[in-house]
Each structure stands twice: as C-alpha cells, then as structure tokens.
Design a protein around this motif. Sequence first.
Motif, short mmCIF file in Angstrom:
data_model
loop_
_atom_site.label_atom_id
_atom_site.label_comp_id
_atom_site.label_asym_id
_atom_site.label_seq_id
_atom_site.Cartn_x
_atom_site.Cartn_y
_atom_site.Cartn_z
N VAL A 153 0.87 -1.17 0.00
CA VAL A 153 0.00 0.00 0.00
C VAL A 153 0.91 1.23 0.00
CG1 VAL A 153 -0.20 0.00 2.52
CG2 VAL A 153 -1.94 1.13 1.15
N PRO A 154 0.57 2.28 -0.73
CA PRO A 154 1.41 3.48 -0.72
C PRO A 154 1.46 4.10 0.68
CG PRO A 154 -0.16 3.57 -2.54
CD PRO A 154 -0.56 2.41 -1.67
N GLN A 155 2.61 4.60 1.05
CA GLN A 155 2.76 5.25 2.35
C GLN A 155 2.10 6.63 2.35
OE1 GLN A 155 6.79 5.74 3.69
NE2 GLN A 155 6.16 6.56 5.66
N ASN A 156 2.08 7.27 1.20
CA ASN A 156 1.47 8.60 1.04
C ASN A 156 0.38 8.54 -0.02
OD1 ASN A 156 3.28 10.55 2.65
ND2 ASN A 156 4.74 9.29 1.51
N MET A 157 -0.75 9.18 0.27
CA MET A 157 -1.86 9.24 -0.68
C MET A 157 -2.42 10.66 -0.71
SD MET A 157 -4.07 5.82 0.09
CE MET A 157 -3.33 4.21 0.14
N ILE A 158 -3.19 10.93 -1.75
CA ILE A 158 -3.89 12.20 -1.92
C ILE A 158 -5.37 11.95 -1.64
CG2 ILE A 158 -4.49 14.04 -3.55
CD1 ILE A 158 -1.52 13.98 -2.83
N VAL A 159 -6.03 12.87 -0.95
CA VAL A 159 -7.45 12.70 -0.61
C VAL A 159 -8.27 12.32 -1.84
CG1 VAL A 159 -7.42 14.25 1.39
CG2 VAL A 159 -7.92 15.17 -0.87
N ASN A 160 -9.17 11.39 -1.65
CA ASN A 160 -10.16 10.95 -2.64
C ASN A 160 -9.58 10.26 -3.87
OD1 ASN A 160 -12.39 11.85 -1.11
ND2 ASN A 160 -12.02 13.94 -1.84
N ARG A 161 -8.29 9.99 -3.91
CA ARG A 161 -7.72 9.27 -5.06
C ARG A 161 -7.86 7.77 -4.85
NH1 ARG A 161 -2.28 11.92 -7.51
NH2 ARG A 161 -3.20 13.89 -8.14
N THR A 162 -7.93 7.04 -5.95
CA THR A 162 -8.04 5.59 -5.93
C THR A 162 -6.66 4.95 -6.12
OG1 THR A 162 -10.28 5.73 -6.80
CG2 THR A 162 -9.18 3.61 -7.01
N TYR A 163 -6.40 3.88 -5.37
CA TYR A 163 -5.10 3.20 -5.42
C TYR A 163 -5.30 1.69 -5.48
CZ TYR A 163 -3.32 7.72 -3.86
OH TYR A 163 -3.02 9.05 -3.77
N ASP A 164 -4.40 1.01 -6.21
CA ASP A 164 -4.38 -0.45 -6.23
C ASP A 164 -3.50 -0.92 -5.07
OD1 ASP A 164 -5.91 -0.68 -8.57
OD2 ASP A 164 -4.13 -0.34 -9.81
N VAL A 165 -4.01 -1.87 -4.29
CA VAL A 165 -3.30 -2.37 -3.12
C VAL A 165 -3.41 -3.89 -3.07
CG1 VAL A 165 -3.66 -0.27 -1.77
CG2 VAL A 165 -5.34 -2.10 -1.67
N SER A 166 -2.57 -4.51 -2.25
CA SER A 166 -2.67 -5.95 -2.07
C SER A 166 -2.22 -6.35 -0.67
CB SER A 166 -1.83 -6.69 -3.12
OG SER A 166 -0.46 -6.44 -2.92
N VAL A 167 -2.77 -7.47 -0.22
CA VAL A 167 -2.42 -8.07 1.07
C VAL A 167 -2.29 -9.56 0.84
CG1 VAL A 167 -3.07 -8.39 3.48
CG2 VAL A 167 -3.76 -6.31 2.29
N THR A 168 -1.21 -10.16 1.35
CA THR A 168 -0.98 -11.59 1.17
C THR A 168 -0.99 -12.30 2.52
OG1 THR A 168 0.36 -11.16 -0.80
CG2 THR A 168 0.59 -13.33 0.23
N PHE A 169 -1.76 -13.41 2.57
CA PHE A 169 -1.79 -14.27 3.75
C PHE A 169 -1.44 -15.69 3.32
CE2 PHE A 169 -4.48 -10.88 5.39
CZ PHE A 169 -4.10 -10.81 6.73
N LYS A 170 -0.83 -16.43 4.23
CA LYS A 170 -0.50 -17.84 4.02
C LYS A 170 -1.50 -18.69 4.80
CE LYS A 170 3.21 -21.21 4.71
NZ LYS A 170 4.59 -21.38 5.22
N ASN A 171 -2.01 -19.73 4.16
CA ASN A 171 -2.94 -20.65 4.81
C ASN A 171 -2.16 -21.62 5.68
OD1 ASN A 171 -4.84 -22.52 5.58
ND2 ASN A 171 -5.65 -22.88 3.54
N THR A 172 -2.30 -21.48 6.99
CA THR A 172 -1.63 -22.39 7.94
C THR A 172 -2.64 -23.30 8.62
OG1 THR A 172 -1.72 -20.70 9.67
CG2 THR A 172 0.31 -20.82 8.36
N GLY A 173 -3.87 -23.30 8.13
CA GLY A 173 -4.90 -24.19 8.65
C GLY A 173 -5.06 -25.39 7.74
N THR A 174 -6.05 -26.21 8.04
CA THR A 174 -6.27 -27.43 7.25
C THR A 174 -7.35 -27.28 6.18
OG1 THR A 174 -7.82 -28.25 8.93
CG2 THR A 174 -5.51 -28.94 9.13
#
Length: 144
Positions: free
Chosen positions: A31-52
């Motif tokens: 995610v960008p550290q700095n943004m401008i009000v009301n602007r749209t940004y592409d972001v991502s979050v990654t998780f690893k499956n440690t369950g069954t």
Amino acid sequence: MKKIIFLLIIILFSQTVFAAALNSEFVVINVPQNMIVNRTYDVSVTFKNTGTNTWTTPGGYKIVSQNPENNNTWSVQEATMDPDHYASTGMQNTFICQITAPSTPGNYNYQWKMKKGSTTFGEVSTNFVVIVHSAHPSNLGLTQ
C-alpha cells in the motif's frame, strides 16, 4: 467425575481442531505510504494458509478491514479471493483491490485479517499507517 473430565477433553479437542482448520499467517502488505485525498489506489495483502481448510471464494474466504474491525476508511470493508484461485495448506493468497483515500488529510490505519463467514481467524496484518495529503498542488506529485 469421569464424565466431566471426558466432556472437557472433548470440548478442548473440538476447539483445537476448529482452530487448526481456520488459521493464517500474515505475509506482506503493499500500500502506498502517502496518498492524496479521494484518489483511488491499487493495493494488495498476502496471507498464508496455515490451517487445514482450503480457501476458496465459494467457501466464503475473504479479508476484512481492521483497526477498527469492519471499518470503511478506505471505501472497502472486505476483499474476496480471485474466483479462479484457491489456497490449500501452506499456500499463499494475495488479495488485490482498489481503495479510495479518505476525504480528510491525516494519518490512517491500514490493516486486514482473514474471515470465513462471520468468523475472523489467524494473524492480523501489520498495521500500516498511511499519510493522506490534501490535493494541494505541491502534493500532487506524490507517487508513494
């Protein structure tokens, strides 16, 4: 007394099995550290499956905003998996979405956690503080 001990063992075992079925480990957030009000940004979050359990879109696996939980700070409260993806034990899934910066300049928390149905589970992502700037011309060149 034996019945009570047996019942406690069953309860503890069932909670352990359920917890093991739904578990995740936070991997990375983009995610960008700095943004401008009301602007749209592409972001991502990654998780690893440690369950069954294997994570799928039809199975109801998604991420939900945190800090505070289910907030709408970024115009998105939840993000679902790509319908063509799945994550079995040990695999990672990257959740990609577009967010909109808040309309008021300031520092805002950006944090996520896994969810299935109404149950959140696993590690919460690192809390990333994003600085949202006004649309003043001196800020318009910000790229991150």
